[in-house]
Design a protein around this motif. Sequence first.
Motif, short mmCIF file in Angstrom:
data_model
loop_
_atom_site.label_atom_id
_atom_site.label_comp_id
_atom_site.label_asym_id
_atom_site.label_seq_id
_atom_site.Cartn_x
_atom_site.Cartn_y
_atom_site.Cartn_z
N MET A 55 0.80 -1.22 0.00
CA MET A 55 0.00 0.00 0.00
C MET A 55 0.84 1.28 0.00
O MET A 55 0.33 2.36 0.23
N ARG A 56 2.13 1.16 -0.30
CA ARG A 56 2.91 2.35 -0.58
C ARG A 56 2.59 2.90 -1.96
O ARG A 56 2.91 4.04 -2.27
N ASN A 57 2.02 2.06 -2.82
CA ASN A 57 1.70 2.54 -4.16
C ASN A 57 0.32 2.05 -4.58
O ASN A 57 -0.34 1.33 -3.84
N MET A 58 -0.11 2.45 -5.78
CA MET A 58 -1.43 2.10 -6.29
C MET A 58 -1.30 1.63 -7.74
O MET A 58 -0.21 1.64 -8.30
N GLY A 59 -2.44 1.31 -8.35
CA GLY A 59 -2.44 1.00 -9.78
C GLY A 59 -1.84 2.13 -10.59
O GLY A 59 -1.30 1.91 -11.70
N ALA A 60 -1.90 3.32 -10.05
CA ALA A 60 -1.31 4.49 -10.70
C ALA A 60 0.15 4.26 -11.07
O ALA A 60 0.62 4.73 -12.11
N ALA A 61 0.88 3.54 -10.22
CA ALA A 61 2.31 3.33 -10.48
C ALA A 61 2.52 2.57 -11.79
O ALA A 61 3.49 2.82 -12.51
N TYR A 62 1.61 1.64 -12.08
CA TYR A 62 1.72 0.85 -13.31
C TYR A 62 1.37 1.70 -14.53
O TYR A 62 1.98 1.58 -15.60
#
Lengths: 391, 171
Positions: free
Chosen positions: A264-271
């Motif tokens: 949960m440090r990142n989201m689908g946004a990172a992809y």
Amino acid sequence: MRAIEGDACIVGVGHSEISRRSAKSLTALGIEACIAAIDDAGLKPADIDGLGGSSPPNLANMVEGIGIPSLSWCSQGAWPASQGVRAVHEAAMAVKTRACNYALVYRGMAAPRGGGSIAMRVRDGDGPLLMGGPNPAGTSQQWTAPYGGHTILTWLSLWMRRYMHEYDVPRETFGTIAVTCRKHAALNDRAVVRSPITMSDYLSSRWIAEPFCLYDCDFPVDGVAAVIVTGKDRARSLPHTPVGIVCGAAGVGPRPNWEQWDDMRNMGAAYAGAKLWTLAEGLTPADVDVVELYDGFTFLTVQWLEALGFCAPGEAKEFVQAGRLEIGGELPLNTNGGQLSEGRVHGMGLVAEAVLQLMGRCGARQVADARVSVVSNGGGPAGAAILLRAG
Amino acid sequence: MAEHAEYKRPLPLPDEETAEYWEGARRHQLIIRRCQDCQYYIHYPKARCPRCRSANVAGSPVSGRGRIYSYSIVHVALAPGFEPPYAVVLVELDEQSDVRILTNLVDCPLDEVRIGMPVEVVYHDVTPETTLPQFRPTRAAEPHRHFQPQPAGNADVAQRPAQPPTREVHG
């Protein structure tokens, strides 16, 4: 690598009236926004042969109400990231594959009145919708509703808490997003809330679901925004300098579930962010003049700044500074006030703002020499972003 | 723990994939689907193992011990029968950290909730047909193999303004 959607462009923008509560139906507002976009592009309803967006407003009512004779491309989005940005990206691909010539893309939201999204209903005190009625809760809600944890509000508050914990992020990072957006809203006649707020207002506002406070949440409105997408060859004869859609991406991670997401440090946004720059025709984050990043919650905007490479993962707490993100700063953010202040049109308001900035039509809030912009949409397991370039 | 007769909160509606979980809860057992070939726990339950693709999967009992991966204190009315504020926590199980259970934290003052806190399952029989696994701070003396005390002054805690004194868990 050249993106297939390159050379598709946006040639017109339209908004309905945006208000806390309209006497008009969402369909009426949708027709209003779409006709405004068609007019803005110098086209007629009969020119439109592609339609993208999300219901509501109901598609059939929209086709008839606008007066579109027929469609050769039509897409009604669903999860993931069905909101404005992905719909525009899809329309660009439809135009480039010649499925249609002129695509009209809209997205609208109604403030809660016995319907609407869970988060909005919660914020207005209407309570959330439960699938299959309040009791029992089936489908994915069986894991969450029995614990009062079945809304995007709760899921994203869990993500934000974990992110703050991992990187030791202070609340002021998110407060800076809220304060900056409100400052920009003062320059936008369409924004539903325009009075300035201070960091002290942010820090003392009431809790919604800790760590989310009131000013972390976007503002529910009745409103629709729309744009017209076509090919650059057709754009030459139209009134506005077109805004090119350089590329787009819609990302989803390996465990695309709100509660079971691996990190949960990142989201689908990172992809989505990682893919976007591989298609960017040599453009990099340093080339971007203005950003319109999804702010359903302030936390999502912070995530998008990292996902799109404007700063490294975990470094938003240093990067997010009011001076940098204001109009006139190094990276002006959400120049219309974002959904936090202009109101929640589910990403399409941010698309419209980026286009108006790159066309140079933003008046008092115009970013000088704005040539390149990124617009993003979504949070949690899925997210979409497009890269836009003037001319 | 038996609950009162007029239970107003949403109840789970089990389906083909999840019946084993809820039937286990009725027996006061935490049952997580597990790949019988590579031993990976598969939660939420799926027909195939996402790691080795085997279809040889079955419900398997776990210890019911874990720690808090994240938490939220909900201050608005989200569902019938819930009186805010209350704690929604995400528990990662000791057996496999990517098995997460969204639950309430019971028997714990809200201002004592922390990421990393060791917790254990407790069963609430809410109706004659339904038992909800809930979690509470671990009481046994046995230390948790995963738990690392969090340093004092974490941002997520230190930044929280003072709250009203009546912050009891509504479990």
